[in-house]
Write an enzyme that holds these catalytic residues in place. Structure first.
Site: not given
Length: 283
Positions: A84, A129, A152
């Site tokens: 991201a 991602g 994450e």
């Protein structure tokens, strides 16, 4: 670089509402193959615009019934996708985050649901991602210098692009829990050992070994019937998700019915009898 020469000799389109963040190419030397390139240097961070461009390109690919395969790759050296765009996320309101994550998840689902085989070439870093994007493909190839992680939890969040569901289906539940809980890095050879990628190849001087391996694999698809490839993918994917073996066999039967009335099936039989190479039309 060789990758640039391959892309140059073909029909190419930049797909994005605001920039050239996705490069969709149909190489003349490889008919039936589409190259889908992430083109947002330096690290291909997934922004709202990159996500929109990917969905647009996936929509075009889905409607192309002559395609036998797709290669997802990066135009940036040493990077597949860093995940991201955290700089952009700093300015996104909290109430807008769920919709943003939902759109990213749906984009990867669009990739996952493409009817033809999709090969991912990972010649560098695939984080967060970026790895979720790779998990949305059918076959993954990485170089020995590749580094992957669902990191994450280091940012006090969890994977939101399907990683918690697709990783266990690829490497097993226990291994997926370890990788997601710790967010640790997985390098090329280990990725192959645990089944995260199909192949790990030694990186070359041009830094595109995974891409070249993906091209080699895609070339094997060019002599296969397009409809058969689509039905095979549907039978495997839908059959696996159907649950019990009998349900999966029913899916396989329905997919087999889909290839019986095709012109390509008759063409294959005629070519076999006449001892020549079949000329498939995807019909």
């Amino acid at each position: 670089m060789l990758i640039s020469r391959i892309i140059h000799h073909g029909v190419k389109r930049f797909l994005s509402s605001s920039s050239s963040e996705v490069l969709l190419t149909y190489p003349e030397a490889n008919p039936g193959i589409a190259l889908l390139g992430l083109n947002r240097p330096p690290v291909n961070a997934v922004s709202l615009s990159l996500g929109a461009a990917l969905r647009e390109s996936l929509g075009e690919i889905k409607e192309n019934k002559s395609l036998q395969g797709v290669i997802l790759y990066s135009t940036s050296p040493k990077i597949f996708c860093a995940g991201a765009d955290l700089k952009e996320r700093l300015f996104i309101k909290e109430e807008d985050v769920p919709d943003m994550v939902r759109r990213f998840r749906l984009m990867i689902q669009d990739l996952y649901e493409l009817p033809m085989p999709v090969i991912c070439a990972i010649d560098g870093v695939a984080m967060g991602g970026g790895l979720e994007l790779a998990l949305g493909t059918d076959i993954r190839v990485c170089s020995s210098t590749a580094k992957m992680a669902l990191s994450e939890t280091k940012l006090a969040i969890i994977p939101g692009g399907g990683g918690t569901q697709r990783l266990p289906r690829v490497v097993g539940v226990s291994r997926a829990k370890e990788l997601i809980f710790t967010g640790r890095d997985v390098y090329g050879k280990e990725a192959e050992q645990i089944g995260l990628v199909n192949y790990c190849v030694e990186q070359n001087s041009e830094g595109n070994a995974a891409f070249m391996k993906a091209m080699e694999m895609a070339s094997l698809l060019q002599d296969r019937g397009p409809v058969a490839l689509r039905m095979a993918k549907k039978a495997i994917t839908d059959g696996f998700e159907a649950g019990p073996m009998r349900a999966g066999l029913d899916v396989e039967h329905e997919c087999y019915l889909g290839v019986i009335p095709t012109q390509d099936r008759i063409e294959a039989l005629m070519a076999f009898r006449e001892k020549r190479k079949p000329n498939f039309k995807g019909k």
